[in-house]
Design a protein around this motif. Structure first.
Motif, PDB file in Angstrom:
ATOM      1  N   ASP A 165       4.241   8.264   0.137  1.00 24.23           N
ATOM      2  CA  ASP A 165       3.619   9.572   0.361  1.00 24.23           C
ATOM      3  C   ASP A 165       2.321   9.714  -0.423  1.00 24.23           C
ATOM      4  OD1 ASP A 165       5.402  10.800   2.176  1.00 24.23           O
ATOM      5  OD2 ASP A 165       6.813  11.238   0.555  1.00 24.23           O
ATOM      6  N   ALA A 166       1.697   8.600  -0.759  1.00 25.28           N
ATOM      7  CA  ALA A 166       0.489   8.661  -1.584  1.00 25.28           C
ATOM      8  C   ALA A 166      -0.609   9.495  -0.917  1.00 25.28           C
ATOM      9  CB  ALA A 166      -0.019   7.252  -1.876  1.00 25.28           C
ATOM     10  N   ILE A 167      -0.709   9.394   0.386  1.00 26.88           N
ATOM     11  CA  ILE A 167      -1.633  10.235   1.154  1.00 26.88           C
ATOM     12  C   ILE A 167      -0.785  11.249   1.902  1.00 26.88           C
ATOM     13  CG2 ILE A 167      -3.437  10.314   2.896  1.00 26.88           C
ATOM     14  CD1 ILE A 167      -4.208   8.695   0.418  1.00 26.88           C
ATOM     15  N   TYR A 168      -1.016  12.515   1.632  1.00 29.52           N
ATOM     16  CA  TYR A 168      -0.200  13.538   2.288  1.00 29.52           C
ATOM     17  C   TYR A 168      -1.010  14.816   2.469  1.00 29.52           C
ATOM     18  CZ  TYR A 168       3.563  16.724   3.472  1.00 29.52           C
ATOM     19  OH  TYR A 168       4.343  17.637   4.137  1.00 29.52           O
ATOM     20  N   ASP A 169      -1.347  15.096   3.717  1.00 33.84           N
ATOM     21  CA  ASP A 169      -1.960  16.363   4.106  1.00 33.84           C
ATOM     22  C   ASP A 169      -1.042  16.987   5.136  1.00 33.84           C
ATOM     23  OD1 ASP A 169      -4.304  16.196   2.525  1.00 33.84           O
ATOM     24  OD2 ASP A 169      -5.204  14.829   3.977  1.00 33.84           O
ATOM     25  N   ALA A 170      -0.424  18.107   4.793  1.00 35.10           N
ATOM     26  CA  ALA A 170       0.558  18.741   5.675  1.00 35.10           C
ATOM     27  C   ALA A 170      -0.018  18.955   7.068  1.00 35.10           C
ATOM     28  CB  ALA A 170       1.004  20.079   5.088  1.00 35.10           C
ATOM     29  N   GLY A 171       0.745  18.545   8.074  1.00 33.15           N
ATOM     30  CA  GLY A 171       0.344  18.739   9.461  1.00 33.15           C
ATOM     31  C   GLY A 171      -0.367  17.550  10.084  1.00 33.15           C
ATOM     32  N   ARG A 172      -0.865  16.617   9.258  1.00 35.61           N
ATOM     33  CA  ARG A 172      -1.535  15.441   9.815  1.00 35.61           C
ATOM     34  C   ARG A 172      -0.515  14.406  10.245  1.00 35.61           C
ATOM     35  NH1 ARG A 172      -7.363  13.787   7.606  1.00 35.61           N
ATOM     36  NH2 ARG A 172      -6.752  12.048   8.931  1.00 35.61           N
ATOM     37  N   ARG A 173      -0.839  13.664  11.277  1.00 35.06           N
ATOM     38  CA  ARG A 173       0.073  12.668  11.829  1.00 35.06           C
ATOM     39  C   ARG A 173      -0.178  11.253  11.326  1.00 35.06           C
ATOM     40  NH1 ARG A 173       2.948  14.547  16.272  1.00 35.06           N
ATOM     41  NH2 ARG A 173       2.337  16.607  17.028  1.00 35.06           N
ATOM     42  N   GLU A 213      -1.168   7.818  -9.414  1.00 34.58           N
ATOM     43  CA  GLU A 213      -0.878   9.183  -9.831  1.00 34.58           C
ATOM     44  C   GLU A 213      -1.960  10.149  -9.366  1.00 34.58           C
ATOM     45  OE1 GLU A 213       1.693   8.023 -13.844  1.00 34.58           O
ATOM     46  OE2 GLU A 213      -0.482   8.366 -13.973  1.00 34.58           O
ATOM     47  N   ALA A 214      -3.215   9.693  -9.354  1.00 35.21           N
ATOM     48  CA  ALA A 214      -4.302  10.540  -8.873  1.00 35.21           C
ATOM     49  C   ALA A 214      -4.146  10.836  -7.390  1.00 35.21           C
ATOM     50  CB  ALA A 214      -5.646   9.860  -9.139  1.00 35.21           C
ATOM     51  N   ALA A 215      -3.675   9.846  -6.626  1.00 32.88           N
ATOM     52  CA  ALA A 215      -3.471  10.057  -5.191  1.00 32.88           C
ATOM     53  C   ALA A 215      -2.425  11.137  -4.953  1.00 32.88           C
ATOM     54  CB  ALA A 215      -3.061   8.747  -4.522  1.00 32.88           C
ATOM     55  N   TYR A 216      -1.349  11.100  -5.723  1.00 28.51           N
ATOM     56  CA  TYR A 216      -0.279  12.084  -5.542  1.00 28.51           C
ATOM     57  C   TYR A 216      -0.664  13.470  -6.049  1.00 28.51           C
ATOM     58  CZ  TYR A 216       3.309   8.954  -3.759  1.00 28.51           C
ATOM     59  OH  TYR A 216       4.039   8.113  -2.953  1.00 28.51           O
ATOM     60  N   ALA A 217      -1.719  13.549  -6.809  1.00 28.27           N
ATOM     61  CA  ALA A 217      -2.145  14.841  -7.360  1.00 28.27           C
ATOM     62  C   ALA A 217      -2.981  15.650  -6.375  1.00 28.27           C
ATOM     63  CB  ALA A 217      -2.936  14.625  -8.650  1.00 28.27           C
ATOM     64  N   THR A 218      -3.409  15.024  -5.280  1.00 25.92           N
ATOM     65  CA  THR A 218      -4.251  15.726  -4.313  1.00 25.92           C
ATOM     66  C   THR A 218      -3.723  15.532  -2.900  1.00 25.92           C
ATOM     67  OG1 THR A 218      -5.685  13.772  -4.176  1.00 25.92           O
ATOM     68  CG2 THR A 218      -6.349  15.528  -5.689  1.00 25.92           C
ATOM     69  N   PRO A 219      -3.713  16.592  -2.092  1.00 24.90           N
ATOM     70  CA  PRO A 219      -3.896  17.972  -2.533  1.00 24.90           C
ATOM     71  C   PRO A 219      -2.683  18.422  -3.344  1.00 24.90           C
ATOM     72  CG  PRO A 219      -3.162  17.942  -0.272  1.00 24.90           C
ATOM     73  CD  PRO A 219      -3.371  16.505  -0.663  1.00 24.90           C
ATOM     74  N   THR A 220      -2.742  19.630  -3.909  1.00 24.45           N
ATOM     75  CA  THR A 220      -1.598  20.153  -4.647  1.00 24.45           C
ATOM     76  C   THR A 220      -0.380  20.182  -3.731  1.00 24.45           C
ATOM     77  OG1 THR A 220      -3.063  21.506  -5.998  1.00 24.45           O
ATOM     78  CG2 THR A 220      -0.728  22.113  -5.956  1.00 24.45           C
ATOM     79  N   ARG A 221       0.733  19.664  -4.218  1.00 29.88           N
ATOM     80  CA  ARG A 221       1.928  19.518  -3.378  1.00 29.88           C
ATOM     81  C   ARG A 221       3.139  20.168  -4.049  1.00 29.88           C
ATOM     82  NH1 ARG A 221       1.413  13.104  -1.831  1.00 29.88           N
ATOM     83  NH2 ARG A 221      -0.862  12.972  -1.910  1.00 29.88           N
TER      84      ARG A 221
END
Length: 218
Positions: free
Chosen positions: A79-87, A33-41
């Motif tokens: 989607d635990a790690i998600y930074d928009a625009g990263r591949r 849950e902490a992983a999905y909390a960052t960054p704000t999505r």
């Protein structure tokens, strides 16, 4: 079972956890849950995971899963790690899943390679042919994309959420151009959904949503 609306924000609903064929330790759940909390999505958040798990449960009650635990873990971590625009989001999410499996599910006989494979394949949505993958993989990938065939209000919220996540990362005109190209490419496909299960249920609604969205992205 509890009402998802009553769950604290950022928490996996108890109803979603009840569909899992395995138990998450408190520490594992908190780390996930902490992983999905960052960054704000705005979209790729714990709510999206809960929705994918709803589709997971639907398939479990219908066609069924050959490796139910592995698919459930892929749904949890995709989607635990998600930074928009990263591949490399999917690859990093797969690594996190492997780490958590080794830390909290060691000795449970989980096929971590299969979990990672499923997660990494989500990077290729819209580019995978039906014959490229097995039926279980088709069902998993379609569950992640089932939002395309949701009610118009839910689809529109998803579309706005994606735009919000990219705001500040990609200039607005470029985002709208690329997003429109992606949606048009989906619409041109002979099959939007790879499995018969999802194709029969959501294809018509997905095409209506895509056509409507494309006309608004000028």
């Amino acid at each position: 079972m509890s009402d998802p609306a009553s769950e604290p924000q950022g928490r996996l609903p108890e109803t979603a956890l009840a569909s899992l064929p395995l138990s998450l330790q408190a520490e594992q759940r908190a780390a996930l849950e902490a992983a999905y909390a960052t960054p704000t999505r705005a979209y790729h958040n714990i709510g999206h995971v809960a929705e994918v798990l709803r589709h997971y449960a639907d398939v479990a009650a219908g066609p069924g899963w050959r490796q139910p635990r592995e698919v459930a873990l892929a749904a949890l971590y995709h989607d635990a790690i998600y930074d928009a625009g990263r591949r490399d989001n999917e690859a990093r999410s797969a690594l996190l899943a492997r780490d958590h499996i080794a830390r909290w599910l060691a000795g449970e006989g989980i096929d971590a390679d299969r979990v990672a494979e499923l997660i990494e394949l989500t990077a290729r949505h819209g580019a995978i042919a039906r014959d490229d993958v097995d039926e279980e993989t088709r069902l998993f990938l379609d569950g992640d994309m089932a939002i395309l065939g949701a009610e118009p209000s839910a689809f529109d919220a998803y579309d706005r959420g994606i735009a919000a996540e990219y705001r500040g990362h990609v200039p607005g005109p470029l985002f709208r151009l690329n997003r429109r190209r992606f949606l048009k490419a989906l619409l041109k496909r002979e099959r939007i959904f790879l499995s018969d299960h999802y194709h029969q249920r959501f294809d018509a609604a997905a095409r209506n949503n895509l056509r409507r969205a494309i006309t608004t992205k000028r």
